[in-house]
Design a protein around this motif. Structure first.
Motif, short mmCIF file in Angstrom:
data_model
loop_
_atom_site.label_atom_id
_atom_site.label_comp_id
_atom_site.label_asym_id
_atom_site.label_seq_id
_atom_site.Cartn_x
_atom_site.Cartn_y
_atom_site.Cartn_z
N VAL A 116 4.38 0.30 -4.67
CA VAL A 116 2.94 0.25 -4.38
C VAL A 116 2.25 -0.58 -5.46
CG1 VAL A 116 0.85 1.64 -4.20
CG2 VAL A 116 2.97 2.47 -3.20
N GLY A 117 1.38 -1.49 -5.00
CA GLY A 117 0.64 -2.35 -5.93
C GLY A 117 1.23 -3.74 -6.07
N ILE A 167 0.83 -1.20 0.00
CA ILE A 167 0.00 0.00 0.00
C ILE A 167 0.87 1.26 0.00
CG2 ILE A 167 -1.81 1.26 1.24
CD1 ILE A 167 -2.68 -1.48 0.04
N ALA A 168 1.95 1.25 0.77
CA ALA A 168 2.86 2.40 0.85
C ALA A 168 4.26 1.90 1.18
CB ALA A 168 2.39 3.39 1.90
N VAL A 169 5.27 2.66 0.73
CA VAL A 169 6.67 2.25 0.90
C VAL A 169 7.47 3.40 1.49
CG1 VAL A 169 8.72 1.44 -0.34
CG2 VAL A 169 6.46 0.74 -1.13
N ILE A 188 9.96 -11.67 1.49
CA ILE A 188 10.70 -12.78 0.91
C ILE A 188 10.74 -12.70 -0.61
CG2 ILE A 188 10.74 -15.30 0.69
CD1 ILE A 188 9.15 -15.38 3.35
N ALA A 189 9.61 -12.32 -1.23
CA ALA A 189 9.55 -12.32 -2.69
C ALA A 189 8.41 -11.43 -3.18
CB ALA A 189 9.33 -13.73 -3.20
N VAL A 190 8.49 -11.03 -4.44
CA VAL A 190 7.41 -10.35 -5.14
C VAL A 190 6.74 -11.40 -6.02
CG1 VAL A 190 6.79 -8.55 -6.79
CG2 VAL A 190 8.59 -8.13 -5.11
#
Length: 107
Positions: free
Chosen positions: A72-73, A52-54, A102-104
């Motif tokens: 985001v996303g 949502i936010a970084v 851990i991963a996207v």
């Protein structure tokens, strides 16, 4: 004649600091492949979440900024018991450190 007033939903903006990321857990499947429906108490907490936010990132020993690798996303896989759970505007979120991601997940 009175005018109708509409209630405006307040939305709180939260910006994570440093190498932290604000995520929303993705819902667990309610129905198993065999057609069995799981009650809320039987669902496990998901490790999958949407970013949502970084935050801005963290600095290395030399003072150089190391940005967070997600945006985001993104849908991510995170450590099972990581993060701080919070509630904002009746929505549940988790603030995790970028190191706990851990991963996207890409589709």
């Amino acid at each position: 004649m009175a005018q109708a007033q509409t209630a405006k939903k307040t939305t709180t903006r939260l910006t994570p600091l440093g190498n932290r990321v604000l995520v929303r857990r993705l819902e667990a499947e309610e129905k198993l492949p065999g057609g069995i429906i799981l009650p809320d108490t039987a669902k496990k907490k998901q490790e999958r979440a949407e970013v949502i936010a970084v935050g801005t990132g963290k600095k290395d020993k030399s003072g150089n900024l190391i940005p967070v690798e997600v945006k985001v996303g993104d849908v991510i896989l995170m450590e099972k018991y990581s993060g701080q759970e919070i509630t904002l505007d009746d929505e549940e979120y988790v603030i995790v450190r970028a190191d706990d991601i851990i991963a996207v997940i890409q589709k």
